[in-house]
Design an enzyme around this catalytic site. Structure first.
Site, mmCIF file in Angstrom:
data_model
loop_
_atom_site.group_PDB
_atom_site.id
_atom_site.type_symbol
_atom_site.label_atom_id
_atom_site.label_comp_id
_atom_site.label_asym_id
_atom_site.label_seq_id
_atom_site.Cartn_x
_atom_site.Cartn_y
_atom_site.Cartn_z
ATOM 1 N N LEU A 129 0.827 -1.206 0.000
ATOM 2 C CA LEU A 129 0.000 0.000 0.000
ATOM 3 C C LEU A 129 0.853 1.244 0.000
ATOM 4 C CD1 LEU A 129 -1.906 -2.194 1.885
ATOM 5 C CD2 LEU A 129 -3.386 -0.325 1.238
ATOM 6 N N ASP A 130 0.632 2.085 -0.998
ATOM 7 C CA ASP A 130 1.344 3.372 -1.091
ATOM 8 C C ASP A 130 0.500 4.410 -0.382
ATOM 9 O OD1 ASP A 130 2.152 2.665 -4.562
ATOM 10 O OD2 ASP A 130 3.175 2.061 -2.717
ATOM 11 N N VAL A 131 1.091 5.035 0.614
ATOM 12 C CA VAL A 131 0.312 5.924 1.475
ATOM 13 C C VAL A 131 0.944 7.311 1.522
ATOM 14 C CG1 VAL A 131 -0.438 6.240 3.853
ATOM 15 C CG2 VAL A 131 -0.454 3.977 2.869
ATOM 16 N N CYS A 145 -2.954 5.604 -2.190
ATOM 17 C CA CYS A 145 -2.747 5.907 -3.615
ATOM 18 C C CYS A 145 -2.329 4.667 -4.388
ATOM 19 C CB CYS A 145 -1.621 6.940 -3.781
ATOM 20 S SG CYS A 145 -1.864 8.428 -2.845
#
Lengths: 261, 389, 205
Positions: A129-131, A145
């Site tokens: 997970l890109d946060v 994102c």
């Protein structure tokens, strides 16, 4: 006892290794196979290789590259980039890759993780997970994102990640976009929120600039995966490309001291 | 799968120099009445008498240091050192910082073949000497494509590809940042016996040769990402017009291989290599397998001969080492596969290249004569002491 | 010669690579006719144990394998899920195992000491070899570390069969040796020089 994992994370762009800053400005770092070989010699704990082109270009995984990486890699390998089906995941695992990472495809459809777990086993399914911190002045907290930070999803990252865990993810990787490439330390506040909420092994990526940062991460959170890109690929103020990794003695010492903190 | 064999086996019928171990596998070798080869004569007559060691060397070193410091006074660094992680460049960096008191920028070109040991040595020097590092990572696809073209060309000069990348990278950087002083690890102590040209020791980076090999043996598309600074352009333009000066401080200090290795090891944990040039995985493969077995050329003869001439090794020790390869068969077999796969070839394709008819640079367009004239001119002017025919 | 049983599950390539590095001849075999009593067997496995057992049963190699292992006493090592298949059965699924080493495979999640730990057990952990174990008799002067990736563990019925334990909340049976039949829960093919040494010892037993 189980110790924290120290994980180099390599990004692949147009077949070569690159490193970004806040997900922008990829800088060429060299041949992926040579990097894998050097990490073999240094007996790295695990290796993460993420293809940052596949999803944005709607391409399927680069199986030719994966085969080469798998043949060369002597430590557990996690590969991500462009995986959208359980069949692709199974094919990748059959090539000799221990874990398959998905990001955009899982965010769009969490049941993909369930299918993947059925095909390759939960232990081989990794959700990345890109946060990023909310950009608005009055909104606090983080947003989720995908597509190299270009798409924002209206989801609470922590709650959503729990969903992914339940759907079948055997490991979760939290990647801080804000901290990427800056080498100023992990976002410990962010990391703590996830650690408190989840039951699967966690790995954090984004911001590590020194082994002390990794030490801080472990002393705050316990046994987790500490992943880094820039730290293991650059040296010094000119960001000279030089693959490096702590010696086994240094690594064990770091883990032991950080856990006893 | 067995390794392909080829080339000549070392045998007793080939005449060898009475002092060093250069022999008739160098087609141009000549012996005098005492059985001394022309390399030994060159060492005795030209190199040794003009080798400034001891106090003379120390004085010249100090003078050199002062002029470099003065030139680089207001900059972050006063010179650059091309660093491979091997002994010569590592010791040169050590001398530059600790004996000469300079503030060098360490410059490393990554052409994709670094051994882990080389990378580790660079790291230890950067940390141990407290110096800054700049790395030029050459586009791997460009290097790979050029190397495959060179293999298809069938010539012994396979290391020209890496040399071009290192040399061009270093000098382009020096030019871009207007750096006037470049320090290298070149030295008489371990290199006074030059590798004969026939053994792939071509005289310099020749754009004409590269261009012709690319057009005849390349993959048909342009290879613009491959860095090339032509040696004549370098010698005329870079050195004469832009005023880039190249220094070899290892010729001005006591430099004995074993002592230098011991010193670097105890100071920095630097790890010595089994043999010269082993910091590059390709060069190690090229010098220990490809060149001897395909062509019958053993570069170690030149390396050991240098050590014999400078009293660091006996002839018997050298003959003993040469009687076996540096790396064992199992290792060489794995390296053959590694090199093939890394270049995008199958093992069979690399074997076919190993077996193809042998060619030399003369089969391609080249400026060898022009470069040779330049080198001889430098020799006549006393600017170059090593021996070129 | 080492024969890696290829029944469609497991990282065959990693094993082939490892044996090649050791200079040991190894090949993959996917049909019963090619199995021979002159080889030592490696039984890999990943994923769900029922999936692996089903694939092994469907591969047509099971009867010959039984004959070689239980009859001719050919040395065999089951790795990761391959070890779990050696048991009578597993809590993970319903299919019976090979029952070559008496024991049952249990979930960490059902054991009080490990129930609250993150699952799967993922990462580098120490092995405590037992003194009598032949698999650890050479080359293990420094404390061995191996990579683990599993949520279920082997619980041997006869504790004499335990060659090494590891700890994840509780001490569990990480390596078993019952005569010529061995099982390794961790991933020696991905555990650097310790893994190479362990498999080398198996080859040289």
């Amino acid at each position: 006892m189980l110790r924290p994992r120290i994980i180099p994370c390599l990004l692949v762009h147009k077949g070569g290794l690159v490193k970004t800053q806040q997900f922008k400005d990829p800088k060429y770092v060299g041949d992926p196979i040579n990097a894998v070989r050097i990490f073999n010699e240094k007996e790295a704990d695990e290796l993460m290789v993420l293809d940052i082109d596949a999803t944005v270009n709607k391409m399927s995984p680069d199986f030719a590259l994966i085969a080469k990486l798998a043949a060369e890699c002597r430590m557990p390998l996690c590969y991500g980039g462009g995986v959208t089906t359980a069949e692709q995941a199974a094919r990748i695992v059959d090539m000799g890759v221990e874990k398959v990472a998905v990001s955009a495809a899982a965010v769009a459809n969490p049941s993909l993780l369930t299918e993947m777990a059925a095909a390759v086993g939960r232990q081989s399914v990794v959700a990345v997970l890109d946060v990023r911190k909310h950009s608005g002045l009055f909104t606090a907290g983080y947003e989720l994102c995908t597509h190299n930070g270009k798409l924002v999803h209206k989801l609470d990252p922590v709650a959503f990640t729990k969903q992914l865990q339940d759907a079948g993810a055997g490991e979760i990787v939290i990647n801080s976009i804000d901290r990427d490439g800056l080498m100023q330390g992990y976002d410990l506040e962010l990391a703590t929120q996830f650690k408190q909420a989840l039951k699967v092994p966690l790995t954090f990526l984004g911001g590590a600039g020194s082994l002390d940062h990794m030490s801080d991460l472990v002393s705050n959170l316990g046994v987790v995966g500490a992943a880094a890109g820039s730290l293991f690929v650059f040296k010094g103020k000119y960001r000279a490309v030089l693959i490096n990794y702590p010696t086994p003695e240094r690594k064990i010492k770091l883990c032991r001291e950080a856990l006893n903190h | 799968m067995g390794l392909p064999e080829g080339g000549s086996v070392i045998d007793n019928l080939v005449r060898t120099c009475s002092r060093c171990v250069m022999d008739e596998s160098d087609p141009g070798i000549r012996f005098d009445a005492n059985g001394l080869c022309d390399y030994c004569r060159n060492f005795d007559d030209i190199i040794k008498p003009n080798w400034a060691s001891g106090d003379t060397g120390a004085r010249r070193l100090t003078k050199l240091a002062e002029s470099i410091k003065a030139a680089g006074n207001r900059r972050d660094f006063d010179c650059i050192i091309g660093l491979s992680g091997g002994l010569d460049s590592s010791y040169a960096a050590f001398v530059a910082k600790e004996r000469m008191g300079l503030r060098p920028l360490l410059f490393h070109v990554d052409a994709g073949w670094n051994t882990d040991q080389a990378v580790g040595n660079i790291e230890k020097l950067v940390d141990g000497l407290g110096l800054d590092l700049y790395t030029d990572v050459v586009d791997w696809e460009a290097v790979k494509r050029m190397q495959v073209a060179f293999l298809r060309a069938g010539i012994p000069d396979q290391d020209l590809v890496q040399d071009a990348a290192f040399f061009s990278g270093l000098y382009k950087f020096a030019r871009k940042y207007k750096i006037k002083h470049v320090i290298t690890g070149s030295n008489f102590s371990t290199e006074c016996c030059r590798e004969p040209e026939e053994w792939g020791g071509y005289l310099g980076i020749d754009k004409a040769l590269f261009g012709d090999i690319w057009s005849k043996c390349g993959d048909g598309k342009p290879n613009n990402d491959f860095p090339l600074v032509d040696i004549l352009v370098y010698k005329l333009w870079y050195q004469k017009v832009l005023g880039i000066k190249v220094h070899h401080p290892l010729n001005l200090v006591y430099y004995v291989k074993k002592d230098a290795e011991d010193e670097l090891e105890s100071r920095f944990g630097w790890q010595r290599f089994q043999h010269k040039h082993h910091e590059s995985r390709f060069t190690r493969f090229f010098e220990d397998y490809w060149l001897p077995r395909r062509f019958g050329y053993h570069k170690r003869r030149a390396h050991f001969s240098s050590l014999i001439m400078t009293g660091q090794m006996t002839r018997d020790q050298a003959l003993d080492r040469i009687s076996r390869p540096e790396m064992d068969e199992h290792f060489l077999k794995q390296e053959f596969e590694y090199v093939a796969h890394k270049l995008g070839l199958t093992v069979d394709e690399l074997k076919a290249l190993f077996d193809m008819p042998k060619k030399t640079f003369r089969d391609y367009k080249n400026k060898r004569d022009l470069i040779g004239m330049g080198a001889n001119m430098m020799r006549i002017l006393g600017l170059e002491k090593r021996y070129f025919r | 010669m080492i024969c890696i049983v290829d029944y469609g599950v497991g990282n065959i390539q990693a094993f082939l690579n490892l044996f090649k590095r050791l200079g040991v001849e190894a090949r993959r075999v996917d049909n019963a006719e090619a199995l021979s009593d002159k080889d030592r067997l490696v039984l890999p496995g990943v994923g769900h144990v029922d999936h692996a057992m089903q694939r092994l049963n469907d591969s047509g190699m099971r009867p010959k394998l039984e004959e070689l292992v239980m009859g001719a006493k050919v040395p065999v090592v089951g790795i990761c899920v391959g070890m779990q298949m050696l048991a009578q059965g597993s809590d993970e699924g319903v299919l019976p195992g090979l029952n070559w080493v008496p024991g049952r495979v249990r979930a960490f999640a059902t054991q009080p000491k490990s129930a609250d730990l993150p699952m799967p057990h993922m990462g580098w952990n120490n092995l405590q070899p037992r003194a009598h174990s032949k698999l650890f008799s050479k080359g293990f002067e420094d404390a061995p570390q191996f990579y683990f990736l599993h949520s279920y563990f082997f619980d041997a019925e006869d504790k004499q069969d335990v060659a090494a334990t590891a700890n994840y909340g509780l001490d569990f049976d990480a390596v078993v040796s019952r005569g010529h039949i061995h099982g390794i829960q961790c991933h020696p093919e991905k555990s650097h020089h310790w893994g190479e040494q362990l498999l080398k010892n198996f080859v040289e037993l």
